[in-house]
Design a protein around this motif. Structure first.
Motif, PDB file in Angstrom:
ATOM      1  N   GLN A   1       2.178   6.631  -6.861  1.00  0.00           N
ATOM      2  CA  GLN A   1       1.327   7.644  -7.071  1.00  0.00           C
ATOM      3  C   GLN A   1       1.534   9.053  -7.414  1.00  0.00           C
ATOM      4  O   GLN A   1       1.511  10.079  -8.327  1.00  0.00           O
ATOM      5  CB  GLN A   1      -0.099   7.669  -6.532  1.00  0.00           C
TER       6      GLN A   1
ATOM      7  N   ARG B   1       0.957  -1.306  -0.086  1.00  0.00           N
ATOM      8  CA  ARG B   1       0.163   0.031   0.003  1.00  0.00           C
ATOM      9  C   ARG B   1       1.019   1.326  -0.133  1.00  0.00           C
ATOM     10  O   ARG B   1       0.565   2.367  -0.733  1.00  0.00           O
ATOM     11  CB  ARG B   1      -0.986   0.076   1.290  1.00  0.00           C
TER      12      ARG B   1
ATOM     13  N   TYR C   1       4.628   3.479 -13.051  1.00  0.00           N
ATOM     14  CA  TYR C   1       3.357   3.017 -13.519  1.00  0.00           C
ATOM     15  C   TYR C   1       3.602   1.340 -13.280  1.00  0.00           C
ATOM     16  O   TYR C   1       2.702   0.726 -12.577  1.00  0.00           O
ATOM     17  CB  TYR C   1       3.204   3.326 -14.866  1.00  0.00           C
TER      18      TYR C   1
ATOM     19  N   LEU D   1      -5.763  -6.164  -6.290  1.00  0.00           N
ATOM     20  CA  LEU D   1      -6.387  -4.879  -6.804  1.00  0.00           C
ATOM     21  C   LEU D   1      -6.163  -5.060  -8.461  1.00  0.00           C
ATOM     22  O   LEU D   1      -5.347  -4.413  -9.022  1.00  0.00           O
ATOM     23  CB  LEU D   1      -5.932  -3.544  -6.222  1.00  0.00           C
TER      24      LEU D   1
ATOM     25  N   CYS E   1      -0.469  -3.001  -6.740  1.00  0.00           N
ATOM     26  CA  CYS E   1      -1.853  -3.303  -6.743  1.00  0.00           C
ATOM     27  C   CYS E   1      -1.914  -4.916  -6.890  1.00  0.00           C
ATOM     28  O   CYS E   1      -2.949  -5.337  -6.374  1.00  0.00           O
ATOM     29  CB  CYS E   1      -2.320  -2.207  -7.924  1.00  0.00           C
TER      30      CYS E   1
ATOM     31  N   SER F   1      -8.094  -4.547 -11.062  1.00  0.00           N
ATOM     32  CA  SER F   1      -8.514  -3.413 -12.192  1.00  0.00           C
ATOM     33  C   SER F   1      -7.574  -2.222 -11.944  1.00  0.00           C
ATOM     34  O   SER F   1      -7.280  -1.665 -13.154  1.00  0.00           O
ATOM     35  CB  SER F   1      -9.994  -2.936 -11.792  1.00  0.00           C
ATOM     36  N   GLU F   2      -7.252  -1.943 -10.760  1.00  0.00           N
ATOM     37  CA  GLU F   2      -6.202  -0.882 -10.712  1.00  0.00           C
ATOM     38  C   GLU F   2      -4.774  -1.230 -11.250  1.00  0.00           C
ATOM     39  O   GLU F   2      -4.160  -0.405 -12.133  1.00  0.00           O
ATOM     40  CB  GLU F   2      -5.976  -0.373  -9.183  1.00  0.00           C
TER      41      GLU F   2
ATOM     42  N   VAL G   1       2.321   1.807  -3.375  1.00  0.00           N
ATOM     43  CA  VAL G   1       1.104   2.184  -4.418  1.00  0.00           C
ATOM     44  C   VAL G   1       1.110   3.869  -4.241  1.00  0.00           C
ATOM     45  O   VAL G   1       1.176   4.523  -5.162  1.00  0.00           O
ATOM     46  CB  VAL G   1      -0.103   1.656  -4.310  1.00  0.00           C
TER      47      VAL G   1
ATOM     48  N   ALA H   1       1.662  -0.964 -10.447  1.00  0.00           N
ATOM     49  CA  ALA H   1       0.660  -2.177 -11.060  1.00  0.00           C
ATOM     50  C   ALA H   1       1.006  -3.256 -10.394  1.00  0.00           C
ATOM     51  O   ALA H   1       0.511  -3.995  -9.741  1.00  0.00           O
ATOM     52  CB  ALA H   1       0.993  -2.135 -12.520  1.00  0.00           C
TER      53      ALA H   1
ATOM     54  N   SER I   1      -4.977  -0.954 -15.115  1.00  0.00           N
ATOM     55  CA  SER I   1      -4.974   0.480 -15.299  1.00  0.00           C
ATOM     56  C   SER I   1      -3.644   0.824 -15.456  1.00  0.00           C
ATOM     57  O   SER I   1      -3.380   1.701 -16.502  1.00  0.00           O
ATOM     58  CB  SER I   1      -5.995   1.341 -14.343  1.00  0.00           C
ATOM     59  N   TYR I   2      -2.982   0.802 -14.421  1.00  0.00           N
ATOM     60  CA  TYR I   2      -1.532   1.444 -14.144  1.00  0.00           C
ATOM     61  C   TYR I   2      -0.937   0.828 -15.350  1.00  0.00           C
ATOM     62  O   TYR I   2       0.089   1.521 -16.130  1.00  0.00           O
ATOM     63  CB  TYR I   2      -0.910   0.933 -12.889  1.00  0.00           C
TER      64      TYR I   2
END
Length: 254
Positions: free
Chosen positions: A95, A88, A108, A120, A115, A122-123, A91, A112, A126-127
């Motif tokens: 960010q 966490r 990125y 996670l 996550c 989906s997150e 991440v 990723a 996305s990354y």
């Protein structure tokens, strides 16, 4: 001298400007030195990871580096937190790196990866997609994206299986209650294993049935006893099997 200037005031003389530039240069040099020191701590291994994070944080706190260089420091912190399993935190650091420099592809990747470790998905995807958008030829991101897709597929399959099992369980309970039957505590598991009642696609119940013969300390187990069948049919088959098994012994006796 610039050191004695009031907070928020602007330098007025060339001497004050020169002093401020010198101070800024010293801070920048110190920040870059802390960055390199942090990199060295990472190379030394896990025992020195926290020292590396401290160095990167101190370099950031100098507040003299440009956004791109500061982004690298946040990304480095994300990397070390990944190594420590602080996903966490990793991440969050990634960010911050992306906010300062949206072109920081490593940030990125690290976001990723963290996550993914946190499930996670989906997150994480996305990354990955954002990173690949910045660097379409990045093989690490492509490989990570495949891992995410695979894990997502396995998770969806597992969720579908669980959902199906729940529906089947509800249908089974409904069928049992509809027949005004009561289920007691499972017994003799050592003889029956994990067999449970089942409801087939036609709405017919199938029971595991254990027959106990207390007089001879023996038992028979019928794995699939359909509710539409009679006990006599099963008993006839069992008696035939008993006769077949005993026939050689009987011939020897006679």
């Amino acid at each position: 001298m610039a050191l004695w200037m009031e907070r928020g005031s602007e330098p007025k003389t060339e001497s004050e400007i020169a002093d401020l530039e010198a101070i800024s240069a010293l801070k920048e040099s110190a920040a870059l030195e802390l960055k390199e020191k942090g990199n060295e701590f990472v190379k030394k291994g896990k025992k020195h990871y926290q020292e590396a994070i401290d160095c990167y944080s101190r370099a950031i706190n100098q507040k003299v580096l440009n956004d791109q260089d500061t982004s690298v420091l946040f990304s480095n912190k994300a990397h070390v937190n990944l190594l420590l399993g602080n996903y966490r935190r990793a991440v969050t650091e990634a960010q911050d790196a992306i906010k300062l420099s949206p072109a920081n592809v490593k940030a990125y990747y690290r976001a990723a990866k963290a996550c993914l470790s946190l499930n996670l998905l989906s997150e994480a995807k996305s990354y990955c997609e954002s990173g690949i958008g910045k660097d379409p030829s990045n093989e690490e991101l492509k490989k990570l994206a495949k891992q995410i897709d695979l894990k997502k597929m396995v998770q969806e399959q597992r969720e579908a299986q669980v959902s199906k099992a729940l529906v089947q369980a509800k249908d089974l309970v409904s069928a049992i209650e509809g027949r005004s039957l009561k289920i007691g505590k499972a017994m003799y598991r050592e003889l029956t294993g994990l067999r449970k009642p089942e409801l087939d696609k036609n709405g017919i119940l199938h029971w595991p049935v254990l027959l106990l013969y207390a007089e001879v300390m023996s038992s028979d187990f019928i794995e699939d006893f359909c509710e539409t069948e009679m006990f006599s049919a099963h008993l006839d088959i069992m008696l035939v099997l008993v006769c077949i098994c005993l026939r050689p012994k009987l011939s020897i006796i006679f």
